[in-house]
Design an enzyme around this catalytic site. Structure first.
Site, mmCIF file in Angstrom:
data_model
loop_
_atom_site.group_PDB
_atom_site.id
_atom_site.type_symbol
_atom_site.label_atom_id
_atom_site.label_comp_id
_atom_site.label_asym_id
_atom_site.label_seq_id
_atom_site.Cartn_x
_atom_site.Cartn_y
_atom_site.Cartn_z
ATOM 1 C CG HIS A 77 -1.276 6.124 -2.603
ATOM 2 N ND1 HIS A 77 -2.394 5.908 -3.376
ATOM 3 C CD2 HIS A 77 -1.587 5.697 -1.353
ATOM 4 C CE1 HIS A 77 -3.353 5.386 -2.616
ATOM 5 N NE2 HIS A 77 -2.887 5.234 -1.388
ATOM 6 C CD GLU B 173 -7.636 6.556 4.304
ATOM 7 O OE1 GLU B 173 -8.142 6.523 3.163
ATOM 8 O OE2 GLU B 173 -6.556 7.151 4.552
ATOM 9 C CG ASP C 132 -1.672 5.680 2.699
ATOM 10 O OD1 ASP C 132 -1.912 5.453 1.499
ATOM 11 O OD2 ASP C 132 -2.533 6.151 3.473
ATOM 12 C CG ASP C 133 -0.115 8.945 0.455
ATOM 13 O OD1 ASP C 133 -0.002 8.862 -0.772
ATOM 14 O OD2 ASP C 133 -1.152 8.608 1.075
ATOM 15 C CG HIS D 215 -7.612 3.259 -0.534
ATOM 16 N ND1 HIS D 215 -6.884 2.692 -1.530
ATOM 17 C CD2 HIS D 215 -6.759 4.082 0.141
ATOM 18 C CE1 HIS D 215 -5.631 3.147 -1.471
ATOM 19 N NE2 HIS D 215 -5.533 3.993 -0.453
ATOM 20 C CG HIS E 240 -1.947 1.062 1.254
ATOM 21 N ND1 HIS E 240 -3.134 0.965 1.945
ATOM 22 C CD2 HIS E 240 -1.973 2.286 0.670
ATOM 23 C CE1 HIS E 240 -3.831 2.058 1.791
ATOM 24 N NE2 HIS E 240 -3.146 2.894 1.018
#
Ligand code: ADE
Ligand code: ZN
Length: 334
Positions: free
Chosen positions: A18, A199, A277-278, A196, A16
């Site tokens: 991005h 969340e 994630d980010d 997703h 996961h």
């Protein structure tokens, strides 16, 4: 071995991530200057100072603004190479990268420019560090299903280079069911399916992702806890959840890491993984997510090993690739 060394030594998959979320402010400014793009901040420091998010949308607004610095094939290549270098240092042996083509095509960047740059970086990462990788195209759920179909049309000539599809962006008010036809078509095309869900959105969105989109993994999924029957199902069916603990705290899904439900869900028998994630926006790459979560929740080394094992098992690779990673993992002490 100290905790950080142990975590880095665990062969793991990142499932996961991005790629646009790995754009560090320094690179954002360098690319913006190179490309003559104006950013809404006037310095790297001001950019970092703006990373005080109150929810998912407050983050997405900045994330899409920052992505405007990415224009050329070389930009996407450099972005992904910088990620792979950090991932390698963190013990990542395999990464499944999300990319958001609609964020770029909406600005006039060709679909192929994005894909070519990312794919060249994937090949380079394999050659330089032995990291294997796959690309997962994410549809933006705040856009329409028809816009998703237009993006799928652009992807069709390149399906050999795209391993799966996902669903990201603003979750509230955009249930997975909105994309039922699009994902049915993607399944017919033989693509792997993730989304997703849970969340910020309710447990019903997780159920929808499973039953309507027929996902193979749930991205995030932490809000499943509000539905005990769903928690039981996720455990029984061993559906992998790609949890991103530092992201969840930064986006106020949990007030602190110590209050995260990761340990409870692990104890309930769910197949959990840890991901970043980010990471450029949330304060840590994958190893940092493992270390901070372990410290906040008192995870044992055996539990961290299990999480790394889950990540390898839940990855979309053939058994022939996975087996040597699992052997290396099993050789480590608890
Ligand atoms: N796009 C990038 N990061 C995301 C996240 N955490 N949730 C939804 N969409 C995203
Ligand atoms: Zn995400």
């Amino acid at each position: 071995m100290d905790l950080e060394t142990y975590v880095r030594a665990l062969p793991k998959a990142e499932l996961h991530l991005h790629i646009e979320g790995t754009l560090e402010p320094e690179m954002m400014f360098a690319l913006a200057r190179r490309n003559g793009v104006a950013l809404p901040w006037n310095s790297v420091e001001a950019t970092r100072a703006a990373y005080a998010f109150t929810d998912l949308q407050s983050f997405l607004d900045l994330y899409y603004a920052g992505a405007a610095a990415l224009i050329r094939e070389q930009d996407f290549f450099e972005l992904a190479i910088a990620y792979f270098e950090r991932a390698h240092a963190d013990g990542v042996v395999h990464a499944e990268l999300f990319f958001d083509p609609q964020t770029h095509t909406a600005r006039g960047v060709a679909f192929e420019t994005v894909l070519d740059g990312l794919e060249r970086a994937c090949a380079e990462a394999q050659a330089r560090w032995g990291i294997s990788s796959r690309l997962i195209l994410c549809f933006l759920r705040h856009l329409s299903e028809d816009e998703g179909f237009a993006t799928l049309q652009q992807a069709l000539p390149h399906l050999a280079r795209i391993h799966g599809v996902g669903l990201d962006s603003s979750e509230r008010g955009h249930p997975p069911g909105k994309f039922a036809r699009l994902f049915a078509r993607c399944r017919e095309l033989g693509l792997h399916i993730v989304a997703h869900a849970g969340e910020e959105g309710p447990p019903a969105y997780i159920v929808d992702a499973l039953d309507v989109l027929k996902v193979e993994r749930i991205d995030h999924g932490v809000r499943c806890e509000a539905d005990p029957a769903l928690v039981e199902r996720l455990a029984r069916e061993q559906i992998a959840l790609t949890v991103c603990p530092l992201s969840n705290v930064k986006l106020c899904v949990f007030p602190t890491l110590a209050q995260h439900n990761f340990k409870r869900l692990l104890d309930a028998g769910l197949k959990l993984t840890i991901n970043s994630d980010d990471p450029a926006y949330f304060g840590g790459y994958v190893a940092q997510n493992y270390v901070d979560t372990a410290q906040a929740l008192g995870l044992t080394r055996a539990e961290l090993k299990r999480v790394a094992r889950n990540s390898l098992e839940a990855s979309f690779v053939p058994e022939s690739l996975r087996a040597p990673w699992l052997m290396r993992l099993d050789a480590l002490p608890d």
